[in-house]
Scaffold this active site. Sequence first.
Site, PDB file in Angstrom:
ATOM      1  N   GLU A  44      37.956   7.897  23.332  1.00 44.07           N
ATOM      2  CA  GLU A  44      36.600   7.481  22.976  1.00 44.07           C
ATOM      3  C   GLU A  44      36.069   6.482  24.008  1.00 44.07           C
ATOM      4  O   GLU A  44      36.798   5.641  24.503  1.00 44.07           O
ATOM      5  CB  GLU A  44      36.627   6.813  21.596  1.00 44.07           C
ATOM      6  CG  GLU A  44      35.285   6.268  21.127  1.00 44.07           C
ATOM      7  CD  GLU A  44      35.392   5.498  19.814  1.00 44.07           C
ATOM      8  OE1 GLU A  44      34.379   5.387  19.115  1.00 44.07           O
ATOM      9  OE2 GLU A  44      36.503   5.002  19.492  1.00 44.07           O
ATOM     10  N   LYS A 110      28.947  10.708  17.010  1.00 40.60           N
ATOM     11  CA  LYS A 110      29.809  10.098  15.999  1.00 40.60           C
ATOM     12  C   LYS A 110      29.039   9.879  14.705  1.00 40.60           C
ATOM     13  O   LYS A 110      28.011   9.197  14.665  1.00 40.60           O
ATOM     14  CB  LYS A 110      30.344   8.776  16.529  1.00 40.60           C
ATOM     15  CG  LYS A 110      31.395   8.111  15.646  1.00 40.60           C
ATOM     16  CD  LYS A 110      31.892   6.839  16.328  1.00 40.60           C
ATOM     17  CE  LYS A 110      32.997   6.141  15.566  1.00 40.60           C
ATOM     18  NZ  LYS A 110      33.423   4.900  16.276  1.00 40.60           N
ATOM     19  N   CYS A 144      37.157   8.737  16.281  1.00 38.51           N
ATOM     20  CA  CYS A 144      37.713   7.486  15.773  1.00 38.51           C
ATOM     21  C   CYS A 144      37.506   7.257  14.266  1.00 38.51           C
ATOM     22  O   CYS A 144      38.227   7.819  13.453  1.00 38.51           O
ATOM     23  CB  CYS A 144      37.172   6.315  16.598  1.00 38.51           C
ATOM     24  SG  CYS A 144      38.226   4.839  16.553  1.00 38.51           S
TER      25      CYS A 144
END
Length: 260
Positions: A44, A110, A144
Amino acid sequence: MANSLNIAVIQTDLIWENPEANRKNLDDKINAIKTSVDLIILPEMFTSGFTMNATDIAETMNGKTISWLKQHAKQKECAITGSLVINEDGNYYNRLVFIEPSGKLTQYDKRHTFTLAGEHKVYTAGTKKITLEYKGWRICPLICYDLRFPVWGRNTDGYDLLFYVANWPKPRISAWDALLKARAIENMSYCIGVNRVGLDGSKYEYPGHSGVYDVLGNRIDDFEPNKEMTEIITLQKDHIQKYRNRLNFLNDRDNFNLEV
């Protein structure tokens, strides 16, 4: 359609808020891959570390890093993926890009911005989950904090591989290990987690713990913690079909209507 998929997972330190230095560092690691691979996965925010300083770090979809990724994909004749900070129409995104050798680009923003670090105050959350097709494999890429939310990663469309790119810190690394294994088991899919190592500019420590899990939750990699390393893993489609056909667990899953 490929029965096997060779994936190079790069567990690396990141230079704080320095895209040029990170690209150079990753140049060396990518060029050191001598085996033929189908996909390279980076962590990331691989150009900067997990920064809230989006104004200074953000690039556009026509910027240097996207061009750099396309060049590597073409030269290595494989796909390459990871997330970086993107500025688009005045909004900042923690955006994962998946670039194929042809130059075809698929993107994912995300969904779950990390409120504990104030990510939601800087970055616009994505609203669309994707499953992409590559070499006969169905792949779901996530980022994540998405790992903590199993409904979002739920295997409702028959993907073969679920992967997470991350900057996951040391104090909660046991959760990272447990949840990656759980996502593999519950989705009867290969699950890969790619985490960075080292210290960031805020002195947060990242221990790696990148991992590759098969559909039964067995660990099939040899990653060591706190160490920069690249590992090449071969995934087998036959493994997925064998256990899905034998166990049929996905047929018994609950139905959800997901609102975003």
